[in-house]
Enzyme design. Structure first.
Site, PDB file in Angstrom:
ATOM      1  N   LYS A  55       0.951  -1.319   0.144  1.00 62.11           N
ATOM      2  CA  LYS A  55      -0.109   0.001  -0.072  1.00 62.11           C
ATOM      3  C   LYS A  55       0.670   1.313   0.125  1.00 62.11           C
ATOM      4  CE  LYS A  55      -3.862  -2.040   2.373  1.00 62.11           C
ATOM      5  NZ  LYS A  55      -4.359  -2.894   3.478  1.00 62.11           N
ATOM      6  N   GLN A  99      -5.112  -1.675   9.388  1.00 61.06           N
ATOM      7  CA  GLN A  99      -4.989  -2.962   8.855  1.00 61.06           C
ATOM      8  C   GLN A  99      -5.603  -4.115   9.709  1.00 61.06           C
ATOM      9  OE1 GLN A  99      -3.865  -3.743   5.770  1.00 61.06           O
ATOM     10  NE2 GLN A  99      -4.413  -5.709   6.106  1.00 61.06           N
ATOM     11  N   ASP A 122     -11.497   2.806   3.814  1.00 60.13           N
ATOM     12  CA  ASP A 122     -11.932   1.661   3.815  1.00 60.13           C
ATOM     13  C   ASP A 122     -13.336   1.323   3.817  1.00 60.13           C
ATOM     14  OD1 ASP A 122      -9.976  -0.680   4.072  1.00 60.13           O
ATOM     15  OD2 ASP A 122      -9.559  -0.477   5.760  1.00 60.13           O
TER      16      ASP A 122
HETATM   17  N1  GUN Z   1      -7.498  -7.019   5.854  1.00 55.63           N
HETATM   18  C1  GUN Z   1      -7.735  -7.665   4.793  1.00 55.63           C
HETATM   19  N2  GUN Z   1      -8.564  -6.908   3.862  1.00 55.63           N
HETATM   20  C2  GUN Z   1      -8.756  -5.747   4.475  1.00 55.63           C
HETATM   21  C3  GUN Z   1      -9.255  -4.360   3.852  1.00 55.63           C
HETATM   22  O1  GUN Z   1      -9.813  -4.246   2.831  1.00 55.63           O
HETATM   23  N3  GUN Z   1      -9.007  -3.469   4.746  1.00 55.63           N
HETATM   24  C4  GUN Z   1      -8.198  -3.487   5.721  1.00 55.63           C
HETATM   25  N4  GUN Z   1      -7.992  -2.280   6.761  1.00 55.63           N
HETATM   26  N5  GUN Z   1      -7.701  -4.499   6.297  1.00 55.63           N
HETATM   27  C5  GUN Z   1      -8.067  -5.800   5.774  1.00 55.63           C
END
Ligand code: GUN
Length: 300
Positions: A55, A99, A122
């Site tokens: 990311k 995350q 998100d």
């Molecule tokens: N863990 C797995 N997929 C995601 C996601 O789309 N966003 C976040 N913040 N954590 C994740």
């Protein structure tokens, strides 16, 4: 034997990132603003570490600022909440992502609800969940957004199509179902208690698989010509001791029946990160009232 069109998420996401990069440079030059994404990782989960690194790398590549906050696994919940308060107030941060999953002693929902809804890239905050469910303008979760972009690119208008979403998670299944409903699909949400899953899948023109079970959806279940979006990423052991990534759909079977299908890897995965960057750009543009298409409620 027919062969489905392979929907190439690597290629699609590269195009999306190119557009985002152009837009970011325009904003930097015209408005002297740098869209910024903060990513918070608590603990040392190796898969999460890889995602967070990707990311940040992708954010930097398209000219955004990225702020990484890596905290030890035993960080108290209150400290995570304090960090989020600081990011909420930081004018250089337009998007915040924590995350998931978080360590067990931390209440994930409490953390999600601490994020300012307009910085919630998100789209997990109840405010954004409600906006999506009620047809308003909010932030749309990245994986469903990327999946919908690929579907619309391949099929055009989705109105009237029968769609099935297999899986009912807050991250993918539920928001995906809402997005498809918004596109006027007839939507079924299937889950672990669904009685005749094969029969339900067989009726669908669009199949979105998000159950997290390796190759659970068989090719024989799929309606000939259907479009299949495989959200699953499962690592399986091979007889020779090596491992391989597979989706929730038995690809080798499905590719001979479907009209189009996303591969794993190289399908939905790269679209998720591209949509995270897009949501960060959207957050920045809305906050500063910039007149760019990404600021609008229209998203595809
Ligand atoms: N863990 C797995 N997929 C995601 C996601 O789309 N966003 C976040 N913040 N954590 C994740």
């Amino acid at each position: 034997m027919t062969q489905a069109k392979i929907i190439d998420g690597t290629l699609f996401s590269a195009g999306l990132r190119d557009t985002i990069t152009e837009r970011v440079h325009h904003i930097r030059e015209t408005h002297h603003l740098v869209p910024g994404l903060a990513v918070v990782l608590v603990g040392e989960d190796p898969a999460s570490q890889v995602y967070v690194r990707n990311k940040n790398k992708r954010a930097a590549e398209c000219g955004m600022a990225s702020f990484e906050h890596v905290l030890p696994a035993d960080t108290p919940e209150a400290q995570v909440l304090t960090l989020i308060e600081g990011l909420n107030d930081d004018p250089d941060v337009h998007g915040i992502l924590v995350q998931l999953p978080l360590p067990r002693h931390i209440d994930s929902q409490k953390v999600i609800e601490a994020i300012r809804p307009d910085k919630d890239v998100d789209g997990f905050h109840p405010w954004n969940v409600g906006k999506l469910a009620s047809g308003g303008v909010g932030m749309i979760p990245c994986t469903p957004l990327g999946s919908l972009m690929m579907l619309k690119d391949h099929l055009g208008d989705l109105a009237g199509a029968r769609a099935i979403v297999v899986g009912r998670s807050n991250i993918v299944g539920k928001p995906m179902a809402h997005l498809l409903l918004r596109e006027s699909c007839t939507v079924t949400i299937a889950h672990s208690q669904t009685r005749d899953l094969a029969g339900e899948v067989a009726r669908a023109d669009i199949v979105v698989a998000a159950v997290g079970k390796a190759e659970m959806i068989r090719g024989a279940w799929i309606k000939p010509g259907a479009t299949v979006i495989d959200v699953g990423i499962n690592r399986i052991a091979l007889p020779d001791g090596k491992t391989r990534l597979v989706g929730d759909v038995a690809f080798a079977e499905a590719v001979t029946v479907a009209g189009a299908i996303t591969p794993v890897p190289g399908g939905v995965g790269p679209m998720t990160i591209a949509c995270l960057l897009r949501n960060t750009l959207t957050a920045c543009a809305r906050l500063h009232r910039l007149d760019i298409p990404e600021a609008e409620g229209r998203f595809v």
